[in-house]
Design a protein around this motif. Structure first.
Motif, mmCIF file in Angstrom:
data_model
loop_
_atom_site.group_PDB
_atom_site.id
_atom_site.type_symbol
_atom_site.label_atom_id
_atom_site.label_comp_id
_atom_site.label_asym_id
_atom_site.label_seq_id
_atom_site.Cartn_x
_atom_site.Cartn_y
_atom_site.Cartn_z
ATOM 1 N N TYR A 114 0.802 -1.135 0.082
ATOM 2 C CA TYR A 114 0.036 -0.016 -0.039
ATOM 3 C C TYR A 114 1.021 1.328 -0.007
ATOM 4 O O TYR A 114 0.475 2.049 -0.792
ATOM 5 C CB TYR A 114 -0.981 0.020 1.411
ATOM 6 C CG TYR A 114 -2.056 -0.886 1.222
ATOM 7 C CD1 TYR A 114 -2.994 -0.712 0.034
ATOM 8 C CD2 TYR A 114 -2.508 -1.791 2.195
ATOM 9 C CE1 TYR A 114 -4.256 -1.508 -0.083
ATOM 10 C CE2 TYR A 114 -3.469 -2.479 1.882
ATOM 11 C CZ TYR A 114 -4.453 -2.488 1.047
ATOM 12 O OH TYR A 114 -5.590 -3.314 0.770
ATOM 13 N N SER A 117 2.502 1.832 -3.426
ATOM 14 C CA SER A 117 1.205 2.462 -4.331
ATOM 15 C C SER A 117 0.936 3.808 -4.012
ATOM 16 O O SER A 117 0.892 4.502 -5.107
ATOM 17 C CB SER A 117 0.148 1.487 -4.428
ATOM 18 O OG SER A 117 0.376 0.337 -4.469
ATOM 19 N N GLU A 118 1.119 4.165 -2.783
ATOM 20 C CA GLU A 118 0.749 5.646 -2.164
ATOM 21 C C GLU A 118 1.755 6.336 -3.124
ATOM 22 O O GLU A 118 1.559 7.575 -3.470
ATOM 23 C CB GLU A 118 0.575 5.987 -0.633
ATOM 24 C CG GLU A 118 -0.014 6.927 -0.226
ATOM 25 C CD GLU A 118 -1.724 7.026 -0.483
ATOM 26 O OE1 GLU A 118 -2.065 8.225 -0.527
ATOM 27 O OE2 GLU A 118 -2.088 5.953 -0.334
ATOM 28 N N GLN A 121 1.612 7.082 -6.478
ATOM 29 C CA GLN A 121 0.491 7.818 -6.949
ATOM 30 C C GLN A 121 1.038 9.384 -7.019
ATOM 31 O O GLN A 121 0.744 10.202 -7.846
ATOM 32 C CB GLN A 121 -0.820 7.652 -5.917
ATOM 33 C CG GLN A 121 -1.988 8.743 -6.286
ATOM 34 C CD GLN A 121 -2.804 8.681 -5.484
ATOM 35 O OE1 GLN A 121 -3.868 7.999 -5.792
ATOM 36 N NE2 GLN A 121 -2.890 8.995 -4.242
ATOM 37 N N LYS A 156 -6.611 12.150 -8.953
ATOM 38 C CA LYS A 156 -5.295 11.717 -8.793
ATOM 39 C C LYS A 156 -4.494 11.387 -9.979
ATOM 40 O O LYS A 156 -3.592 10.504 -9.917
ATOM 41 C CB LYS A 156 -4.844 10.747 -7.576
ATOM 42 C CG LYS A 156 -5.570 11.133 -6.245
ATOM 43 C CD LYS A 156 -5.151 12.268 -5.661
ATOM 44 C CE LYS A 156 -5.798 12.618 -4.335
ATOM 45 N NZ LYS A 156 -5.504 14.040 -3.650
ATOM 46 N N PRO A 211 -4.643 6.302 -11.257
ATOM 47 C CA PRO A 211 -4.968 5.451 -9.952
ATOM 48 C C PRO A 211 -6.380 4.776 -9.734
ATOM 49 O O PRO A 211 -7.293 5.363 -9.978
ATOM 50 C CB PRO A 211 -4.492 6.266 -9.069
ATOM 51 C CG PRO A 211 -3.844 7.572 -9.456
ATOM 52 C CD PRO A 211 -4.521 7.641 -10.938
ATOM 53 N N HIS A 213 -8.663 3.011 -6.738
ATOM 54 C CA HIS A 213 -8.860 3.244 -5.250
ATOM 55 C C HIS A 213 -9.734 2.193 -4.740
ATOM 56 O O HIS A 213 -10.806 1.614 -5.586
ATOM 57 C CB HIS A 213 -9.367 4.548 -4.912
ATOM 58 C CG HIS A 213 -8.269 5.859 -5.376
ATOM 59 N ND1 HIS A 213 -8.494 6.549 -6.567
ATOM 60 C CD2 HIS A 213 -7.063 6.063 -4.729
ATOM 61 C CE1 HIS A 213 -7.292 7.263 -6.639
ATOM 62 N NE2 HIS A 213 -6.573 7.153 -5.494
ATOM 63 N N ARG A 218 -7.895 3.969 -0.639
ATOM 64 C CA ARG A 218 -6.634 3.372 -0.652
ATOM 65 C C ARG A 218 -6.347 3.094 -2.189
ATOM 66 O O ARG A 218 -6.790 2.786 -2.932
ATOM 67 C CB ARG A 218 -6.520 2.107 0.296
ATOM 68 C CG ARG A 218 -6.711 2.191 1.561
ATOM 69 C CD ARG A 218 -5.536 1.535 2.542
ATOM 70 N NE ARG A 218 -4.596 2.239 2.836
ATOM 71 C CZ ARG A 218 -3.517 1.928 3.475
ATOM 72 N NH1 ARG A 218 -3.593 0.725 4.202
ATOM 73 N NH2 ARG A 218 -2.397 2.265 3.598
ATOM 74 N N VAL A 219 -5.012 3.315 -2.424
ATOM 75 C CA VAL A 219 -4.489 2.981 -3.835
ATOM 76 C C VAL A 219 -4.272 1.384 -3.755
ATOM 77 O O VAL A 219 -3.325 0.788 -3.291
ATOM 78 C CB VAL A 219 -3.124 3.715 -4.061
ATOM 79 C CG1 VAL A 219 -2.569 3.584 -5.645
ATOM 80 C CG2 VAL A 219 -3.391 5.422 -4.019
ATOM 81 N N PHE A 222 -3.118 0.631 -10.679
ATOM 82 C CA PHE A 222 -2.954 1.490 -11.910
ATOM 83 C C PHE A 222 -3.530 1.130 -13.061
ATOM 84 O O PHE A 222 -3.369 0.114 -13.432
ATOM 85 C CB PHE A 222 -1.694 2.164 -11.914
ATOM 86 C CG PHE A 222 -1.170 3.154 -10.626
ATOM 87 C CD1 PHE A 222 -1.367 4.232 -10.576
ATOM 88 C CD2 PHE A 222 -0.521 2.346 -9.700
ATOM 89 C CE1 PHE A 222 -0.892 4.859 -9.613
ATOM 90 C CE2 PHE A 222 -0.149 2.936 -8.468
ATOM 91 C CZ PHE A 222 -0.293 4.286 -8.403
#
Length: 667
Positions: A114, A117-118, A121, A156, A211, A213, A218-219, A222
């Protein structure tokens, strides 16, 4: 680590009905709220939220707890993740104590994915906004699509540089491990031939980034669109399946759309990322996309938590409509109401929304959305004109869709409409529908018999397998005492008891004594008098905590008490609290277990519950002596005396508390 003051503030400010309302459509039900379970596939609400107690209970899956427990369960967050999520939601500043290296190492794999991934983004967004290639290439693409800065920020959106490993190097430089870059699919790793050195490639090299979600924001992964005309490369590329990204369970745009979907009680379903974004920017925000994949039951259930109404939007391409429409039966099977809206030839949701105002778009959707069955019947009827065989196939196809609808009234309405459109008698359609029903019942019966036969073959008849196992009465009685303390612990009651005293003549007589005590005091004194210890460890720990708090504060605040419990203890307490209306524990009466009714005082409930506990413990002692006698094939005088005393005491308790003397006990 997050400071205790922050955690306390999160619990103080967070409202369980507000948080769960972001994920589940809740409806008022007395002082509580009800909704469909977010954990199981159901059509009748069994999910309950109590604003007063600040807890929730899912009766279909057995899960329950406080607001943090829901976020952890639903989003698969760790405890710190859940606290952070709630802190962000309620704009609570997070105070942190210094985290040790050991604590950092314990960060689990999913959390690491996570975090990667965040970071990705944020990185792609930064490249888009603050670098010349990002502005010139990615920015130009989004400007051409008509996306505003606000829209780009809402979703985003970003850009990945057209470099082999630009993102990967930046991530590693920031301290993110290659292991998790690879597991999320952001980086492709290949071994060099003849050596141990690894080659790293950015999966989304030279693509604009979308992205994806979760419902909570949460990401997960993609989608990337290539901007060159390279025919060897896929136009759109998605993250591969991972521990955090399962494309069959995700809908693009669900995070941005969830509140509007619940408010409007309808969800528009489109095909692509830009369809979602363009609709949202135009003013229609209750829209999601399956991102080019075939619609799945998990995706439909995700929508069903927010609304029972779906409107599927199709391009004006007739061939595409015919190919896609067959997959919508799956929505009907989930008990959803489905409508279809098609755009003019040559238009798609993206282009139509871009060229129309909000009012024009909403008016078009409202006027052109057609019930799915009517749409399907009309569409297929055109294909089967003047061809009896095709017409028969069309009717069967339509009836098959109607058959999947669980609501019988809806089925009848659609049968009538189909008969009108296809010019066929309703009787024939009802007959066909009945045949399908009989076949389904026969198939289900066959599968059930086969399953039962297999189960019978596999069952090993031992107590551990649960065959013939009876209710654990001791557990239930201890649970009942916990319930009494939770519901009535601080109430003051007039308790009556019988004690032995000497009269003036020196005779020992029974004397009734009346005392005003709080319920928790009476329970504590009764259990202490007989030195009764709880056999269930979790109940013992809960009981001890309750008595300590009552002794210290005189009352219990359920939401604060929940914070002191372990996950196992919290689940047990929620089970008790959310079953308050079922507190009569209906199956107890058939087992001679006494419970509180409206006519019964709390004092009597306390007496009789403790009496039943004493009787059960006495019965266990008798069983223990019998076991010892059986092991030795002989009974000592002491053992026989013990049994006699136990049964005399059992008889006295039964008489004293108004219980039948031949009560059967279950182990």
């Amino acid at each position: 680590m997050i400071s205790k003051s922050t955690i306390d503030k999160v619990f103080e400010i967070s409202r369980v009905e507000e948080v769960i309302g972001d994920f589940v459509q809740l409806k008022k039900s007395g002082s509580n709220y009800k909704g469909l379970s977010p954990f199981t596939d159901e059509r009748t609400p069994s999910f309950m939220v109590s604003p007063v107690k600040q807890i929730w209970k899912d009766f279909s899956s057995g899960k329950g707890g406080n607001v943090v427990a829901f976020v952890m369960e639903h989003e698969h967050y760790t405890y710190p993740e859940a606290i952070r999520y709630l802190a962000r939601k309620y704009n609570i500043e997070i105070e942190e104590t210094e985290q040790s290296e050991e604590s950092k190492e314990k960060t689990n794999e999913r959390e690491s994915m996570y975090l990667v991934s965040e970071f990705a983004q944020d990185y792609f967004q930064d490249i888009l906004k603050n670098t010349e290639p990002g502005k010139a290439i990615g920015g130009t693409y989004f400007i051409e699509r008509g996306f505003t800065e606000k829209t780009i920020e809402t979703f985003k959106l970003g850009y990945c540089l057209d470099q082999w490993d630009g993102f990967t190097k930046a991530a590693i430089l920031k301290g993110y491990k290659l292991e998790f870059l690879e597991k999320t699919g952001l980086t492709i790793v290949k071994e060099k031939q003849g050596g141990e050195q690894k080659r790293m490639f950015d999966r989304f090299k030279g693509r604009v980034m979308f992205p994806i979600h979760s419902l909570s924001g949460r990401v997960l992964g993609f989608g990337g669109r290539i901007l060159t005309s390279d025919k060897r490369a896929a136009k759109y590329l998605n993250s591969p399946e991972s521990d955090i990204y399962h494309k069959s369970k995700v809908l693009y745009g669900i995070y941005q759309a969830k509140q509007t979907i619940a408010k409007e009680d309808n969800c528009y379903l489109v095909e692509g990322y830009t369809d979602v974004i363009q609709f949202h920017q135009t003013g229609v925000e209750n829209v999601v996309s399956s991102s080019g994949t075939a619609l799945t039951s998990e995706q439909i259930r995700l929508i069903s938590r927010l609304t029972k109404n779906i409107t599927v939007l199709f391009d004006g391409d007739q061939a595409g409509i015919r190919a896609s429409i067959r997959g919508i039966d799956l929505i009907l099977e989930q008990g959803m109401n489905v409508k279809i809206c098609t755009f003019p030839e040559g238009e798609d949701p993206d282009s139509f929304a871009k060229s129309h105002s909000e009012s024009e778009l909403k008016e078009f959707l409202e006027e052109n959305a057609t019930d799915f069955i009517q749409f399907k019947a009309s569409l297929l009827a055109k294909d089967s004109q003047n061809d009896p065989i095709k017409k028969a196939e069309t009717i069967r196809d339509i009836i098959n869709s109607i058959f999947k609808i669980p609501d019988r009234i809806q089925q009848e309405v659609y049968i009538q409409e189909c008969a009108r459109i296809m010019d066929i008698s309703e009787a024939v359609l009802y007959s066909t529908l009945a045949q399908m029903g009989r076949k389904e019942v026969a198939d289900a019966d066959r599968d059930y018999r086969k399953q039962r036969q297999q189960e019978t073959m596999n069952v090993v008849k031992t107590p551990q397998d649960g065959v013939g196992r009876k209710i654990n009465l001791l557990d239930e009685l201890e649970k009942n005492i916990i319930a009494i303390l939770l519901f009535y612990g601080s109430l003051e009651e007039k308790f009556s008891d019988t004690v032995l005293q000497e009269n003036e003549e020196g005779e020992v007589i029974e004397q009734d004594v009346h005392m005003d005590l709080k319920v928790y005091e009476k329970v504590f004194l009764e259990l202490q008098a007989d030195e009764i210890e709880f056999t269930n460890t979790a109940f013992h720990e809960i009981y001890t905590s309750l008595i300590e708090i009552y002794n210290r504060e005189g009352d219990i605040q359920v939401d604060k008490f929940q914070q002191l419990l372990t996950q196992e203890q919290s689940k047990l307490v929620v089970d008790i609290l959310m079953n308050e209306e079922k507190y009569s524990l209906s199956n107890w009466e058939s087992k001679d277990i006494l419970v509180k009714t409206k006519e019964m005082s709390v004092g009597l409930l306390v007496f009789q519950t403790i009496a039943m506990l004493r009787l059960k413990l006495l019965n266990n002692l008798v069983d223990q002596v019998h076991t010892e006698i059986g092991a030795n094939n002989n009974a000592t005088a002491q053992q026989l005396e013990d049994i006699k005393n136990y049964w005399e005491l059992r008889k006295m308790l039964s008489y004293k508390f108004g219980l039948v003397t031949n009560t059967t006990f279950y182990s």
